[in-house]
Design an enzyme around this catalytic site. Structure first.
Site, PDB file in Angstrom:
ATOM      1  CD1 TRP A 317      53.688  55.129  42.012  1.00 27.42           C
ATOM      2  CD2 TRP A 317      55.227  56.143  40.745  1.00 27.42           C
ATOM      3  NE1 TRP A 317      54.627  55.687  42.865  1.00 27.42           N
ATOM      4  CE2 TRP A 317      55.579  56.329  42.124  1.00 27.42           C
ATOM      5  CE3 TRP A 317      56.050  56.705  39.778  1.00 27.42           C
ATOM      6  CZ2 TRP A 317      56.717  57.031  42.525  1.00 27.42           C
ATOM      7  CZ3 TRP A 317      57.184  57.408  40.188  1.00 27.42           C
ATOM      8  CH2 TRP A 317      57.499  57.566  41.542  1.00 27.42           C
ATOM      9  CG  ASP A 318      54.512  51.004  43.538  1.00 31.01           C
ATOM     10  OD1 ASP A 318      53.934  52.084  43.357  1.00 31.01           O
ATOM     11  OD2 ASP A 318      54.785  50.567  44.670  1.00 31.01           O
ATOM     12  CD  GLU A 459      52.556  59.341  48.454  1.00 32.61           C
ATOM     13  OE1 GLU A 459      52.630  58.905  49.621  1.00 32.61           O
ATOM     14  OE2 GLU A 459      52.065  58.681  47.516  1.00 32.61           O
ATOM     15  CE  LYS A 567      55.902  57.844  51.698  1.00 32.06           C
ATOM     16  NZ  LYS A 567      54.530  57.525  51.326  1.00 32.06           N
ATOM     17  CD  GLN A 568      57.987  58.174  47.188  1.00 29.45           C
ATOM     18  OE1 GLN A 568      57.135  58.173  48.065  1.00 29.45           O
ATOM     19  NE2 GLN A 568      57.948  57.346  46.168  1.00 29.45           N
TER      20      GLN A 568
HETATM   21  C1  BGC Z   1      54.752  55.712  48.029  1.00 22.07           C
HETATM   22  C2  BGC Z   1      54.218  55.663  46.617  1.00 22.07           C
HETATM   23  C3  BGC Z   1      53.991  54.211  46.242  1.00 22.07           C
HETATM   24  C4  BGC Z   1      53.098  53.520  47.259  1.00 22.07           C
HETATM   25  C5  BGC Z   1      52.924  52.053  46.967  1.00 22.07           C
HETATM   26  C6  BGC Z   1      53.811  54.997  48.964  1.00 22.07           C
HETATM   27  O1  BGC Z   1      54.324  54.988  50.255  1.00 22.07           O
HETATM   28  O2  BGC Z   1      54.908  57.046  48.431  1.00 22.07           O
HETATM   29  O3  BGC Z   1      55.112  56.249  45.717  1.00 22.07           O
HETATM   30  O4  BGC Z   1      53.414  54.135  44.983  1.00 22.07           O
HETATM   31  O5  BGC Z   1      53.658  53.653  48.535  1.00 22.07           O
HETATM   32  O6  BGC Z   1      54.144  51.400  46.974  1.00 22.07           O
END
Ligand code: BGC
Length: 733
Positions: A317-318, A459, A567-568
């Site tokens: 999704w980035d 996550e 996490k984010q």
């Molecule tokens: C993140 C995801 C991201 C992926 C690729 C993961 O560590 O949690 O949101 O899409 O890395 O960058």
């Protein structure tokens, strides 16, 4: 060279080899060439990473393919191999010119009483996507006899390889050629090289070896042109390569420079008053430009760009949520390729939905060329037991399909090019929303649709109910489907008719109206998911202090899962995307509430905090998060391991996030389908900020100085509904 266009490192340290491979990356959309030295091989992670070519060896992870390295060159004197890894250096300097995409190195090696200097410059042509070139110079202050070896090196980095078989070398007149095929699908790959000014040589396999004798103070230079081709480009490759080689190093260099100048004319952002931020932001845009698929709509942008095979070379999704805005506003043709890539992979998304018992389109969490999911159900290895951990990124991170819908509409809205809706885009949106409808549960007593058993962007909390970000994205996806149908009805009636004949849409209006969108509580806080507030109230530091080993995975049943630590950015990510729909108070309260709990364990996180902080006018909150995002690939300050999984490389989502912060955050650009507003709030030390935006087909130059905004357009400004700080803009002739 102007410092604001130059990344440089002097001195050599072995521990930097891996980081520099990413930091000094070259690329041209077709391939990436890691910032390794000419004499490096697989151990130093040398790689020519190809966009869009994937391979699987046995039952190992399927990943992108690295081509043999045609710029490999090594110098030796007797037993001494001139590499800073094995020989003593007096001086070493590596640079990346981000204005024109050049990598240079200069290493002064100690040899007996004297020194030997190796200087090299290389580039990946921005004009001819298959072509790269190298200029290599050796000088010796006391003279000497040296062995010089150059050729096409097959000893390159592979994580789950080997991916190439049936390799053959041929020397046809001056051209050295190496051909092979991928292991799984037998896709042909051809690598060519020619040297100019190289001494008479012997060819051994795919290497040319020569002896050079230099008098004291004398130097020797040769140039090399190389070409890399795979798949359908292979039949015409020889001809294409010979034409480029005949043009020669200098001509190729000049056209390459011109191509970069054009790119910067479209997208440069100029900050006055902050050199560090200027370089970091330009570097971010450099990274985005070197991975942009200019000539194909058949591949996405990998999560680690073209810096290697990490994350399997797959698109997440980035691209849609973090990078696409940059391309929509500065290079709509690239944005269109990216959007169309997802249309081409719709069938894969439908297969995935079926696989998990749903209907419609469930896009791949990790997407390669077909859209089938490269993500596995066991993506992380537990560092204590060595056992694979069940992760739910693939089957539960359902917001991915809504992210596609968001991106599709974002492209249409910014460019006003609705042809993508006609050509499969409407279908894509409808399949995604139908997927959510089939995934949702209707709670009769609450009269609402819910999305349960999901993973949000955070996550660390798996299988939760009503993740605020997910529900909000899906709600907007449903609304977008209604808008998209209206648009197609208006512009392409026949397409609309065929569409509605094929599928009854009566379910949609009820779904769009009754989908549960999580609302702020009495303190203005939006709960990240049902029950989040009941989790242990500890901050990131506390969770970190509980680690038994570094790189412990905090998700799964790990340390963060029973706490509020995330996490984010999750709720804050939602607020950054839909910043116009929430009041300043709500944004401010949620920012302050979630910040102490956020690990920023993903490079996608900091920019969401930066955008929201800037949006509410708190540039002191925003600035450090902006710099963290913009500097991630310069400083290397990002997580390298998830459990025992290596996740290093470049961070294009953060690169996009830094542009988003500068433009949407600090310049305060916001837009709807039919209006653009600019409400600047620059960081204190920024005297001015200027940039170009393609919007509704016009190219606008926006110059912000203090609270003055000047907008120049290449078409009559009256036709563009623009406001500044909410006031209608008056054109000055
Ligand atoms: C993140 C995801 C991201 C992926 C690729 C993961 O560590 O949690 O949101 O899409 O890395 O960058």
């Amino acid at each position: 060279m102007d410092k604001q266009w130059l990344v440089e490192k002097t001195g050599f340290e072995t521990r930097d080899v891996e980081l520099h491979g990413s930091k000094f990356l070259l690329g041209n959309g077709y391939m990436g060439y890691r910032g390794t030295l000419e004499e490096y091989g697989a151990k130093e992670l040398a790689a020519v990473n190809l966009a869009g070519l994937f391979d699987r060896n046995g039952d190992r992870w399927r990943e992108s393919v690295n081509a043999p390295n045609p710029l490999y060159t090594v110098l030796a004197a007797g037993e001494t191999v001139f590499s800073p890894l094995t020989a003593k250096t007096d001086d070493h300097r590596q640079t990346l010119n981000i204005r024109h995409g050049f990598h240079t190195r200069k290493t002064v090696f100690a040899l007996g009483e004297g020194t030997v200097t190796v200087e090299a410059e290389r580039f990946l042509s921005m004009e001819r996507e298959h072509i790269m070139a190298l200029r290599y110079t050796v000088s010796a202050d006391r003279g000497g006899t040296f062995t010089l070896k150059t050729g096409i090196d097959q000893n390159v980095w592979d994580i789950n390889g080997p991916h190439l078989k049936d390799g053959e070398t041929a020397l046809c007149e001056q051209t050295l050629c190496y051909t092979c095929r991928t292991v799984q699908n037998e896709v042909p790959l051809a690598v060519y090289e020619q040297v100019c000014g190289f001494p008479p040589e012997q060819t051994r396999e795919s290497m040319r070896v020569a002896t050079i004798s230099l008098a004291a103070g004398e130097s020797f230079t040769f140039t090399k042109i190389a070409g890399v081709y795979w798949g359908e480009s292979v039949p015409g490759a020889r001809q294409d390569f010979e034409t480029a080689a005949a043009a020669g190093y200098d001509a190729l260099k000049n056209e390459h420079i011109r191509a970069w100048e054009e790119i910067w004319n479209r997208c440069d952002v100029i900050i006055e008053g902050d050199e560090e931020a200027q370089l970091a932001l330009r570097y971010s845009m450099y990274q985005l430009n070197i991975i942009a698929p200019k000539n194909t709509d058949r591949c996405g942008i990998p999560a680690r760009g073209l810096s290697g095979q990490v994350y399997k070379g797959a698109a997440f999704w980035d691209t849609e949520m973090f990078m696409l805005p940059f391309f929509c506003f500065t290079n709509p043709a690239v944005a269109k390729n990216l959007v169309k890539y997802r249309v081409h992979t719709l069938e894969g998304a439908k297969r995935k939905a079926k696989e998990f018992g749903h209907e419609g389109a469930f896009f791949a969490w990790e997407s390669q060329e077909t859209g089938d999911d490269a993500c596995t159900l066991f993506n992380v290895t537990d560092i204590f037991t060595g056992r694979p951990l069940r992760t739910y990124f693939k089957d539960k991170q359902i917001h991915i399909s809504a992210d596609m819908v968001y991106a599709m509409w974002n492209y249409c809205s910014v460019t006003q090019d609705y042809t993508v809706l006609r050509d499969g885009g409407l279908e894509l949106i409808a399949e995604c929303v139908w997927f959510y409808y089939t995934y949702s549960s209707f709670k009769k007593y609450q009269d609402r649709y819910e999305l349960n058993d999901v993973v949000g962007p955070d996550e660390y909390h798996e299988r939760v109910d009503n993740n605020a970000f997910t529900n909000c994205m899906v709600f907007h996806a449903a609304k977008t489907l209604i808008k998209a149908m209206e648009k197609v009805k208006e512009l392409y009636p026949a397409v609309y008719q065929a569409f509605t004949e094929k599928r009854p849409m009566d379910w949609l209006y009820d779904f769009a109206e009754k989908l549960y969108v999580v609302q702020p509580n009495e303190n203005g806080i939006i709960e990240q998911f049902d029950g989040y507030f009941k989790l242990e109230d500890v901050d990131v530091k506390t969770v970190r202090s509980r680690e038994l080993k570094p790189n412990e995975y905090w998700g799964g049943h790990g340390l963060a899962s029973t706490t509020r630590v995330l996490k984010q950015a999750d709720v804050v990510m939602m607020l950054s995307v839909y910043r116009n729909e929430y009041s300043k108070e709500i944004k401010s309260a949620n920012w302050a509430f979630y910040e102490p709990y956020t690990e920023h364990g993903s490079s996608l996180s900091a920019c969401a905090y930066a955008i929201v902080a800037a949006d509410i006018g708190d540039t002191d909150w925003a600035y450090p998060y902006f710099m963290k995002t913009a500097c991630v690939d310069l400083s290397g300050d990002a997580k390298q391991y998830l459990g025992s999984l290596y996740i290093g490389g470049t961070h294009p989502a953060a690169n996009g996030g830094s542009w988003n912060t500068a433009i949407f955050g600090f310049a305060g650009v916001s837009y709807t389908d039919d209006s653009l507003d600019i409400s600047p709030r620059l960081p204190k030390k920024w005297r001015s900020l200027s940039f170009r935006l393609n919007w509704h087909g016009a190219c606008l130059l926006i110059e912000i100085t203090g609270d003055q905004v000047r907008i120049t357009s290449d078409c009559p400004v009256e036709t563009l509904p623009i406001t500044v700080n909410g006031e209608k803009y008056h054109a000055k002739q």
